[in-house]
Each structure stands twice: as structure tokens, then as C-alpha cells.
Design a protein around this motif. Structure first.
Motif, PDB file in Angstrom:
ATOM      1  N   ASN A 110       0.854  -1.184   0.000  1.00  0.00           N
ATOM      2  CA  ASN A 110       0.000   0.000   0.000  1.00  0.00           C
ATOM      3  C   ASN A 110       0.900   1.248   0.000  1.00  0.00           C
ATOM      4  OD1 ASN A 110      -1.558   2.223   0.978  1.00  0.00           O
ATOM      5  ND2 ASN A 110      -3.066   0.790   1.840  1.00  0.00           N
ATOM      6  N   HIS A 111       0.801   2.039  -1.064  1.00  0.00           N
ATOM      7  CA  HIS A 111       1.655   3.217  -1.250  1.00  0.00           C
ATOM      8  C   HIS A 111       1.569   4.186  -0.060  1.00  0.00           C
ATOM      9  CE1 HIS A 111       3.355   6.580  -3.709  1.00  0.00           C
ATOM     10  NE2 HIS A 111       2.511   7.310  -3.007  1.00  0.00           N
ATOM     11  N   CYS A 112       0.357   4.417   0.449  1.00  0.00           N
ATOM     12  CA  CYS A 112       0.182   5.386   1.544  1.00  0.00           C
ATOM     13  C   CYS A 112       0.881   4.879   2.804  1.00  0.00           C
ATOM     14  CB  CYS A 112      -1.301   5.611   1.843  1.00  0.00           C
ATOM     15  SG  CYS A 112      -2.245   6.085   0.403  1.00  0.00           S
ATOM     16  N   GLY A 136      -1.929  13.659  -4.419  1.00  0.00           N
ATOM     17  CA  GLY A 136      -3.247  13.043  -4.463  1.00  0.00           C
ATOM     18  C   GLY A 136      -3.906  12.880  -3.112  1.00  0.00           C
ATOM     19  N   ASN A 137      -3.158  12.958  -2.042  1.00  0.00           N
ATOM     20  CA  ASN A 137      -3.709  12.655  -0.715  1.00  0.00           C
ATOM     21  C   ASN A 137      -3.426  13.749   0.301  1.00  0.00           C
ATOM     22  OD1 ASN A 137      -4.719   9.675  -0.761  1.00  0.00           O
ATOM     23  ND2 ASN A 137      -2.753   9.615  -1.822  1.00  0.00           N
ATOM     24  N   THR A 138      -4.363  13.962   1.187  1.00  0.00           N
ATOM     25  CA  THR A 138      -4.134  14.781   2.373  1.00  0.00           C
ATOM     26  C   THR A 138      -4.887  14.075   3.492  1.00  0.00           C
ATOM     27  OG1 THR A 138      -4.153  16.727   0.952  1.00  0.00           O
ATOM     28  CG2 THR A 138      -4.277  17.129   3.322  1.00  0.00           C
ATOM     29  N   GLY A 177       4.475  22.827  -6.430  1.00  0.00           N
ATOM     30  CA  GLY A 177       4.753  23.110  -5.013  1.00  0.00           C
ATOM     31  C   GLY A 177       6.087  23.816  -4.786  1.00  0.00           C
ATOM     32  N   PRO A 178       7.201  23.304  -5.369  1.00  0.00           N
ATOM     33  CA  PRO A 178       8.486  23.972  -5.138  1.00  0.00           C
ATOM     34  C   PRO A 178       8.496  25.414  -5.652  1.00  0.00           C
ATOM     35  CG  PRO A 178       8.835  21.758  -5.997  1.00  0.00           C
ATOM     36  CD  PRO A 178       7.361  22.014  -6.064  1.00  0.00           C
ATOM     37  N   GLU A 179       7.823  25.676  -6.791  1.00  0.00           N
ATOM     38  CA  GLU A 179       7.773  27.034  -7.332  1.00  0.00           C
ATOM     39  C   GLU A 179       6.985  27.955  -6.404  1.00  0.00           C
ATOM     40  OE1 GLU A 179       9.376  28.400  -9.873  1.00  0.00           O
ATOM     41  OE2 GLU A 179       8.453  30.297  -9.220  1.00  0.00           O
ATOM     42  N   CYS A 268       8.141  18.262   1.805  1.00  0.00           N
ATOM     43  CA  CYS A 268       9.450  18.852   1.438  1.00  0.00           C
ATOM     44  C   CYS A 268       9.483  20.336   1.791  1.00  0.00           C
ATOM     45  CB  CYS A 268       9.693  18.754  -0.075  1.00  0.00           C
ATOM     46  SG  CYS A 268       9.932  17.088  -0.658  1.00  0.00           S
ATOM     47  N   ASN A 269       8.299  20.940   1.966  1.00  0.00           N
ATOM     48  CA  ASN A 269       8.207  22.397   2.112  1.00  0.00           C
ATOM     49  C   ASN A 269       8.698  22.867   3.497  1.00  0.00           C
ATOM     50  OD1 ASN A 269       6.713  24.972   2.825  1.00  0.00           O
ATOM     51  ND2 ASN A 269       6.273  24.784   0.645  1.00  0.00           N
ATOM     52  N   GLU A 270       9.612  23.838   3.480  1.00  0.00           N
ATOM     53  CA  GLU A 270      10.202  24.312   4.751  1.00  0.00           C
ATOM     54  C   GLU A 270       9.172  24.992   5.637  1.00  0.00           C
ATOM     55  OE1 GLU A 270      13.122  23.523   5.786  1.00  0.00           O
ATOM     56  OE2 GLU A 270      13.892  22.718   3.897  1.00  0.00           O
ATOM     57  N   CYS A 295      10.416  11.948   1.146  1.00  0.00           N
ATOM     58  CA  CYS A 295       9.059  12.517   1.249  1.00  0.00           C
ATOM     59  C   CYS A 295       8.328  12.295  -0.069  1.00  0.00           C
ATOM     60  CB  CYS A 295       9.120  14.019   1.521  1.00  0.00           C
ATOM     61  SG  CYS A 295       9.658  14.451   3.174  1.00  0.00           S
ATOM     62  N   VAL A 296       8.992  12.599  -1.187  1.00  0.00           N
ATOM     63  CA  VAL A 296       8.371  12.396  -2.504  1.00  0.00           C
ATOM     64  C   VAL A 296       8.288  10.896  -2.798  1.00  0.00           C
ATOM     65  CG1 VAL A 296       9.157  14.616  -3.440  1.00  0.00           C
ATOM     66  CG2 VAL A 296      10.605  12.596  -3.683  1.00  0.00           C
ATOM     67  N   ASP A 297       7.518  10.563  -3.838  1.00  0.00           N
ATOM     68  CA  ASP A 297       7.374   9.152  -4.206  1.00  0.00           C
ATOM     69  C   ASP A 297       8.753   8.563  -4.531  1.00  0.00           C
ATOM     70  OD1 ASP A 297       4.704   9.391  -3.847  1.00  0.00           O
ATOM     71  OD2 ASP A 297       4.166   9.339  -5.965  1.00  0.00           O
ATOM     72  N   ASN A 298       9.019   7.384  -3.990  1.00  0.00           N
ATOM     73  CA  ASN A 298      10.327   6.747  -4.203  1.00  0.00           C
ATOM     74  C   ASN A 298      10.213   5.240  -4.029  1.00  0.00           C
ATOM     75  OD1 ASN A 298      11.445   5.995  -1.227  1.00  0.00           O
ATOM     76  ND2 ASN A 298      10.208   7.849  -1.129  1.00  0.00           N
TER      77      ASN A 298
HETATM   78  P1  ATP Z   1       0.466  10.227  -3.533  1.00  0.00           P
HETATM   79  O1  ATP Z   1       0.209   9.120  -4.505  1.00  0.00           O
HETATM   80  O2  ATP Z   1       1.019   9.762  -2.250  1.00  0.00           O
HETATM   81  O3  ATP Z   1      -0.637  11.194  -3.438  1.00  0.00           O
HETATM   82  P2  ATP Z   1       1.970  11.935  -5.243  1.00  0.00           P
HETATM   83  O4  ATP Z   1       1.693  11.173  -6.493  1.00  0.00           O
HETATM   84  O5  ATP Z   1       1.300  13.202  -5.079  1.00  0.00           O
HETATM   85  O6  ATP Z   1       1.784  10.966  -4.054  1.00  0.00           O
HETATM   86  P3  ATP Z   1       4.498  12.849  -4.117  1.00  0.00           P
HETATM   87  O7  ATP Z   1       5.843  12.729  -4.771  1.00  0.00           O
HETATM   88  O8  ATP Z   1       4.318  12.247  -2.761  1.00  0.00           O
HETATM   89  O9  ATP Z   1       3.529  12.236  -5.200  1.00  0.00           O
HETATM   90  O10 ATP Z   1       4.093  14.379  -4.007  1.00  0.00           O
HETATM   91  C1  ATP Z   1       4.140  15.255  -5.100  1.00  0.00           C
HETATM   92  C2  ATP Z   1       3.549  16.574  -4.661  1.00  0.00           C
HETATM   93  O11 ATP Z   1       4.432  17.222  -3.732  1.00  0.00           O
HETATM   94  C3  ATP Z   1       3.304  17.530  -5.800  1.00  0.00           C
HETATM   95  O12 ATP Z   1       1.997  18.054  -5.663  1.00  0.00           O
HETATM   96  C4  ATP Z   1       4.358  18.625  -5.557  1.00  0.00           C
HETATM   97  O13 ATP Z   1       3.961  19.908  -6.003  1.00  0.00           O
HETATM   98  C5  ATP Z   1       4.472  18.592  -4.047  1.00  0.00           C
HETATM   99  N1  ATP Z   1       5.731  19.194  -3.577  1.00  0.00           N
HETATM  100  C6  ATP Z   1       7.004  18.775  -3.826  1.00  0.00           C
HETATM  101  N2  ATP Z   1       7.898  19.638  -3.272  1.00  0.00           N
HETATM  102  C7  ATP Z   1       7.172  20.606  -2.638  1.00  0.00           C
HETATM  103  C8  ATP Z   1       7.496  21.782  -1.888  1.00  0.00           C
HETATM  104  N3  ATP Z   1       8.755  22.135  -1.673  1.00  0.00           N
HETATM  105  N4  ATP Z   1       6.475  22.521  -1.405  1.00  0.00           N
HETATM  106  C9  ATP Z   1       5.188  22.168  -1.604  1.00  0.00           C
HETATM  107  N5  ATP Z   1       4.825  21.095  -2.313  1.00  0.00           N
HETATM  108  C10 ATP Z   1       5.797  20.317  -2.831  1.00  0.00           C
END
Ligand code: ATP
Ligand code: FE2
Length: 337
Positions: A110-112, A136-138, A177-179, A268-270, A295-298
């Protein structure tokens, strides 16, 4: 410990990633590739094509960069859901092929839950409330009676999805998000003490749940009416992150737990990390977050959870290895400590 290792394949959406853990559970960084559409959102079939085209190259990269031998492979884990069907099926097919040809256990995860377990393992926290903030999730999650229970979640779009859409509407490609984080910081350089009242946005908290589409529309309207993109990015972050932190704080209070763990790409956001620290400090709790690459998908988090499942409940039979686009955090039994 020998040189044994477990492979993890992540393919729920935009990211295709091969990662690994050693047989004692030590994380090994992933080799990943993200599809970035030139315009519009992610098209599931185009993402799936990207994943299958890059698959061989990524596996070779993981093996050479991390000095891993296929002969030492002890298991292969893949994201079984939730996610986009065509993307999930690429990862599952690659995993089944490797499992069959190398005669190693197959592990559908399960990815989550993988986002949670990588954070627990790396940050060394035991029984946290998890604030899972991704595209996709909060969700605000806590473990109880062998499941990760969802105490609160978004009722519409994920917070990252909202940030990505806002950025895209104003000319910035995925991931937005990073932008937005960069632009919010740029605003602080011009206006060191901005007031939240200057740019009013709707409140995203709905009981223990959250909703982000109203904030997105209101933020778009502010820019259309002449507010600077940077100032709206700042306000958007303040409002959206504060809403998540409020629900997370209430979850800490209700459950009596004393650790908050951030996970998912938005972690990832500070600024959200900073808000977490402040809230946790005020209530005598501890805030944790893994390094950004986890934090990001890996693929590493998929391997890590696959290993836990292999030890606690054994492999996934081929017949049970179909992907499940709608798999929820609370549908997976937690058999490990
Ligand atoms: P899930 O399947 O768990 O919902 P996901 O497919 O969204 O995961 P992730 O890699 O967990 O993938 O998250 C990607 C998200 O994180 C994107 O919406 C991206 O904009 C956001 N993100 C990455 N870096 C930052 C940041 N520094 N600030 C805000 N958001 C960020
Ligand atoms: Fe994710």
C-alpha cells in the motif's frame, strides 16, 4: 548480514522509481524518473508509456549506482495502489516478471502506508500521528488496533494537487509546489512582515476534514484582480498549511500521542516543517520529517514496506497481485510493530 537486498518499484502516478533496502532494512536511495507534461495535467496512458520505456534504464542505474547484484535479490515489492491504473499496472508487471524469473517473493504494498513506514524508520519515531500531504492525498492518520486509521482527510483534492493546479494556471509546470515555495519566499524578501488579513482566502478546515478547491478558486481570483503571484503564493501556503496543522494538532490531542510525522511530497516544504515544529513545541510533542528524497514518491519506501510484510505476513500470491486504484490507507492490515 550478507549482501541480500529487496527491490521496491514505485509507479502510482508521475514518478517511476526503483529503490531498495538491505535485508536488515537499511534504506538504499532510489533511481527515479518523473514525467513532466508540457501542458495540462498528467495523462495516465502517457505516464504509463514513460514508465515502461524507462524501466530497464532505471533498474540498471540502481544496480550500478548502488553496487547491487541481481544474484543477491531476496524479494521484489511494488505499489499495488492507490494510483492511476495504467501506471500501477506497469510497476506490477515489471515486479511479477522479476519475481518469476529470479524466483524471489513478490510483495504488493500500500503506497500510503509506505510513506508512513519510511518516515517511522528513518526518523526513529514509534507511534506518531502522521500528516500525509502529497499530490493526491491529504490525510491525518494514527495507528489503532492493527490498522492505520484515517482521522481526517481532504473532501475534494489533495493539497499538492491544489498547489500544482494554482501554479499551472499561472504558467508554472508540474510540480508546482516547489515554485510556490520559492515565490512565497520572494514575497517575504519584499514584505518581511506580511499580514494574513491582506489576502483573505477561505478556511480549509471542515471538522476533522479539509477541503482545498475553494482556496484554489479564491487564490486564482486574487491574482486575476491584480494581487501579485508571489503574495498569493505566500498567503496560500499560510492558509493551507495552517489548516493541515490544526487538524493534526487536534488528532494529537484526541489520541494522546506525542509525535507528529510529516510524509508525502508537500512535506518537502520548509514552511510546513516550520509550522510543525512550532505547534509541536507548544504542546510538548516531537515533530519529525524524513529527508526530501524520502518525502516524494520513491522506490525505497516500497522496498522497506515490502520487507516488513515479507517478515510479518509473507509474500503476495500471484493471484492476489492485481492492482487496486482505490486502495485506502486503512484497508491494509498492519502485522509488524
Ligand atoms: P500520492 O500518490 O502519495 O498522493 P503523489 O503522487 O502526489 O503521491 P508525491 O511525490 O508524494 O507524489 O508528491 C508530489 C507533490 O508534492 C506535488 O503536488 C508537488 O507539487 C508537491 N511538492 C514537492 N515539493 C514541494 C514543496 N517544496 N512545497 C510544496 N509542495 C511540494
Ligand atoms: Fe506518494
Amino acid at each position: 548480514m550478507g549482501d541480500g537486498w529487496i527491490l521496491g518499484i514505485e509507479s502510482t502516478a508521475h514518478t517511476f522509481s526503483f529503490g531498495a533496502v538491505t535485508s536488515d532494512g537499511t534504506p538504499i536511495p532510489s533511481a527515479s524518473s518523473i514525467i513532466r507534461p508540457i501542458e495540462g495535467g498528467i495523462h495516465p496512458r502517457e505516464a504509463a508509456d514513460h514508465h515502461s520505456e524507462i524501466s530497464g534504464e532505471l533498474l540498471r542505474r540502481l544496480l550500478s549506482e548502488q553496487d547491487l547484484m541481481m544474484d543477491d535479490l531476496e524479494g521484489v515489492a511494488f505499489s499495488q495502489g492507490p494510483g492511476l491504473g495504467p501506471c500501477l499496472r506497469v510497476g506490477a508487471s515489471v515486479a511479477r516478471a522479476i519475481s518469476t524469473s529470479r524466483k524471489v517473493p513478490l510483495l504488493g504494498v500500500n503506497h500510503c502506508v509506505a510513506h508512513i513506514e519510511i518516515g517511522r524508520a528513518i526518523c526513529g519515531c514509534d507511534d506518531p500521528v502522521l500528516l500525509y500531504v502529497s499530490g493526491g492525498n491529504t490525510q491525518v492518520i494514527a495507528r489503532l488496533d492493527g490498522r492505520y486509521r484515517v482521522l481526517g482527510e481532504t473532501l475534494d483534492i489533495g493539497i499538492g494537487n491544489m498547489l500544482d493546479k494554482f501554479a499551472r494556471h499561472h504558467g508554472f509546470p508540474f510540480p508546482g509546489g516547489p515554485e510556490i515555495e520559492r515565490s512565497a519566499l520572494a514575497h517575504l524578501e519584499i514584505v518581511p512582515n506580511p499580514s494574513i488579513e491582506n489576502l483573505e482566502l477561505p478556511y480549509a478546515v471542515q471538522g476533522m476534514d479539509l477541503a482545498f478547491s475553494g482556496i484554489l478558486n479564491a487564490a486564482d481570483t486574487l491574482v486575476q484582480k491584480g494581487a501579485s503571484f508571489e503574495s498569493v503564493c505566500w498567503s496560500l501556503q499560510e492558509h493551507a498549511f495552517a489548516a493541515c496543522i490544526e487538524v493534526a494538532e487536534r488528532a494529537l490531542a484526541h489520541t494522546g500521542k506525542s509525535e507528529l510525522l510529516l510524509g508525502g511530497g508537500v512535506a518537502c516544504n520548509e514552511r510546513i516543517r516550520n509550522m510543525t515544529s512550532v505547534m509541536c513545541e507548544e504542546r510538548g510533542a516531537l515533530g519529525h520529517w524524513p529527508p526530501k528524497m524520502y518525502c516524494v514518491d520513491n522506490g525505497t519506501m516500497i522496498a522497506l514496506l515490502g520487507r516488513l510484510q515479507m517478515i510479518s505476513s509473507g509474500p503476495t500470491d500471484l493471484i492476489d497481485s492485481a492492482v487496486d486504484q482505490m486502495l485506502r490507507t486503512d484497508m491494509t492490515a498492519i502485522a509488524w510493530s
